[in-house]
Design a protein around this motif. Structure first.
Motif, PDB file in Angstrom:
ATOM      1  N   ARG A 187     -15.553 -18.500  15.468  1.00 25.39           N
ATOM      2  CA  ARG A 187     -14.847 -19.517  16.242  1.00 25.39           C
ATOM      3  C   ARG A 187     -14.388 -18.964  17.585  1.00 25.39           C
ATOM      4  O   ARG A 187     -14.498 -19.633  18.621  1.00 25.39           O
ATOM      5  N   GLU A 188     -13.867 -17.747  17.567  1.00 27.86           N
ATOM      6  CA  GLU A 188     -13.436 -17.134  18.816  1.00 27.86           C
ATOM      7  C   GLU A 188     -14.615 -16.926  19.760  1.00 27.86           C
ATOM      8  O   GLU A 188     -14.507 -17.136  20.969  1.00 27.86           O
ATOM      9  N   HIS A 189     -15.738 -16.510  19.205  1.00 25.61           N
ATOM     10  CA  HIS A 189     -16.923 -16.296  20.038  1.00 25.61           C
ATOM     11  C   HIS A 189     -17.434 -17.607  20.624  1.00 25.61           C
ATOM     12  O   HIS A 189     -17.862 -17.655  21.786  1.00 25.61           O
ATOM     13  N   ALA A 190     -17.355 -18.667  19.842  1.00 30.66           N
ATOM     14  CA  ALA A 190     -17.814 -19.966  20.334  1.00 30.66           C
ATOM     15  C   ALA A 190     -16.914 -20.476  21.458  1.00 30.66           C
ATOM     16  O   ALA A 190     -17.384 -21.105  22.406  1.00 30.66           O
ATOM     17  N   SER A 191     -15.609 -20.193  21.387  1.00 30.65           N
ATOM     18  CA  SER A 191     -14.687 -20.675  22.409  1.00 30.65           C
ATOM     19  C   SER A 191     -14.713 -19.812  23.668  1.00 30.65           C
ATOM     20  O   SER A 191     -14.492 -20.312  24.769  1.00 30.65           O
TER      21      SER A 191
END
Length: 617
Positions: A187-191
């Motif tokens: 999720r952090e990588h996607a954001s």
């Protein structure tokens, strides 16, 4: 009317693991009037950070309908603007917290709530710099997530810190924990796909970090492993583990006490908030006060690791070690391994060597005087280690200028007291500068305060003069001088065999950048003070008879670069270092020959006649 306000969240304020980990809190002000805030720190809520205030009473009261009422005195909100850069010699707060704070916080966070593993944001971290990357802390066998408590304040300036908390009676298997952390990482990588994600794994958490990295090779991860438990199968305590199962419940209360001494060094823990520069007598007095205050708090260890939980954690460690070791070949992330030389629980130094050979992109730093709980003991701030090993960056590629964090006041004291302290005392450098009217004065008053400024000089023997120069600029003018350094310093080829955090690492902490035209361009464009030695390493390693001889190239390209930015070029020279080296060498040789003469037979000693003057030639 209800309004959204900011309030700091204590470590025990949990976040539902079923929702996206946004790490923001929403609350309603109650009773009208001025909004109220808790005291110990703040986090950004709805993008609006709040400054810390003195805590009066930290309890949160649930008054129904999802409304939380902070039981504190009413204060006006004071907004804290998120800064884009740190000041030189900023206060990083390292050393203000200790193991006592860890044990006190543990009493609150271990209260059973029946919930699953979850993340929390430590309030001490405060607001990070704009554009800071995310740092996820994965705890050791305790599972509390408080293992970075000594480092919360410095790390909170450079990272968005989030800590994993595994409740005492939680029985999530290792694969389940891997998936939980993996979901957060994705999720952090996607954001923020352009930012790296830091995984700091302590002991058991090191296995968890390696497992997540192996399953996600395309995500930009930076792993920092403190005494990783990948060597659990070779633990010195393996013969004792079967005995733990047979110990009666009545005697289990003593086991956590024994483990606390095995896992860490109580002396190093009690030394955390004691100044190194204090006289030995005062240091001993403070240590004698800290130790008695620490020992009674160890009783909470039996609540952190009850017998059933301890047996479960040992099984978890075994499966974690096997899982991580079987996937080391798939780890593509950058890895920094921190290994303790006095680890009585795991063979950490040997394991660091093995991981260095097994992983594709790994470096090691050894700490010979620390125990297993390295992050809870006296030493160097974790942020300092990250900076010194060139692991701090805000984008996919390291930018030595844009990603540089200026040294803190604590780093300045440690570097020039502990690292180069003897050299500073031995040299007793004196700085002289020339004012605009030609008057020579003591100090650096003749050097402009406003950049860009290019300091150009020649190296004395081994370049020892640069330490005094950088220190004096920081001490007198509060100016960071960036030295243009040899690329070998940044490639790791100058590291000693012990792999300790040494001089080359401290050079990076204190502003050294690799010699490159683009770095000089960036520094001058940001109006920095730059230190340049055109003679380079050849000048610093000159031969006898080459004292004060320049080895500068014929074409000085830095002049053209300085002219482009209107930089002030300040030429300087240094004298005396080679003379001190000659005198010191003479003294060493005299001492050696005196020792040699004493070791010779008496008859030979009588027949030898020599004069010290011949040693100079």
């Amino acid at each position: 009317m209800a309004s959204v306000i900011n309030f700091p969240v204590s470590p025990s304020f949990v976040i539902n693991s079923q929702y996206k980990t946004s790490f923001r809190a929403r609350a309603q002000s109650v009773g009208g009037g001025d909004s109220t805030v808790l005291s110990s720190g703040s986090i950004a809520v709805n993008g609006d950070p709040v400054s810390r205030e003195k805590e009066k009473n930290g309890a949160l009261i649930d008054v129904g309908n999802g409304t939380l009422k902070p039981r504190v005195e009413k204060k006006k909100l004071v907004k804290n603007v998120i800064s884009e850069e740190l000041e030189v010699l900023w206060d990083d707060g390292y050393g203000t917290d200790s193991v006592k704070d860890y044990l006190d916080a543990a009493k609150e966070i271990i209260k059973p709530d029946g919930g699953p593993p979850r993340w929390f944001c430590p309030v001490d971290c405060g607001c990070p710099l704009k554009g800071s990357p995310t740092l996820l802390f994965l705890p050791g066998i305790d599972g509390l997530g408080l293992g970075l408590i000594l480092h919360h304040k410095p790390l909170g300036k450079a990272f968005e810190v989030r800590c994993l908390h595994i409740p005492v009676y939680d029985r999530t298997p290792f694969e389940g924990l891997v998936k939980f952390v993996e979901e957060t990482v994705r999720r952090e990588h996607a954001s923020s796909p352009e930012k790296p994600i830091y995984l700091v794994g302590d002991s058991f958490g090191g296995c968890l970090a390696l497992a997540v990295a192996a399953r996600n090779p395309t995500i930009d991860l930076i792993l920092i492993l403190s005494n990783p438990a990948t060597s659990f199968g070779r633990s010195q305590l393996q013969p004792l583990f079967p005995i733990l199962k047979a110990i009666p419940d009545e005697l289990h209360g003593a086991v956590p006490y024994l483990l606390s001494y095995v896992m860490g060094d109580p002396i190093k823990m009690a030394m955390v908030n004691i100044e190194n520069r204090l006289p030995p007598r005062i240091k001993l007095e403070q240590l004698s006060n800290n130790l008695p205050a620490l020992l009674p708090r160890l009783s909470v260890m039996s609540d952190i690791i009850p017998k059933d939980t301890l047996l479960w954690k040992l099984k978890l460690l075994k499966s974690a070690s096997a899982y991580a070791n079987s996937r080391l070949h798939a780890v593509k992330a950058e890895v920094l391994v921190l290994a303790s030389g006095k680890d009585n629980m795991l063979p950490s130094e040997d394991e660091a060597k093995r991981l260095n050979n097994s992983l594709q992109n790994c470096i090691v730093r050894n700490f010979k005087d620390n125990g297993h709980t390295l992050l809870l003991e006296e030493g160097i701030s974790l942020l300092t280690i990250i900076k010194g090993t060139c692991k701090y960056r805000r984008s996919r590629k390291l930018d030595s200028v844009a990603d540089f964090l200026p040294p803190s006041r604590q780093e300045f004291k440690y570097a020039f007291d502990q690292v180069v302290g003897l050299l500073r005392v031995a040299s007793s450098s004196v700085m002289l500068s020339t004012l605009e009217d030609g008057k020579i004065v003591k100090g650096l008053a003749g050097v402009p305060n406003e950049g860009p400024v290019l300091l150009v000089g020649y190296h004395m023997l081994l370049g020892f003069e640069l330490y005094s120069l950088v220190e004096e600029f920081l001490r007198e003018k509060n100016i960071m001088v960036h030295g243009i350094a040899h690329p070998e310093i940044f490639l790791g080829r100058l590291e000693n065999s012990s792999n300790e955090f040494g001089m080359t690492d401290w050079l990076k902490v204190m502003g050294a950048v690799p010699v490159a035209a683009r770095n000089l361009f960036k520094l001058l464009s940001t109006k920095s003070h730059v230190l340049l030695y055109p003679g380079g390493a050849r000048e610093a390693l000159h031969y006898k008879g080459e004292e004060y001889k320049l080895f500068w190239p014929e074409q000085q390209e830095f002049v053209r670069m300085a002219a482009r930015f209107g930089a002030t070029i300040v030429p300087f020279g240094a004298v005396g270092e080679d003379d001190i080296a000659d005198v010191s060498l003479c003294i060493l040789l005299l001492t050696f020959f005196k020792f040699l003469l004493k070791s010779l037979p008496l008859t030979l000693e009588i027949g030898l006649h020599w004069h010290p003057a011949f040693l100079v030639h």
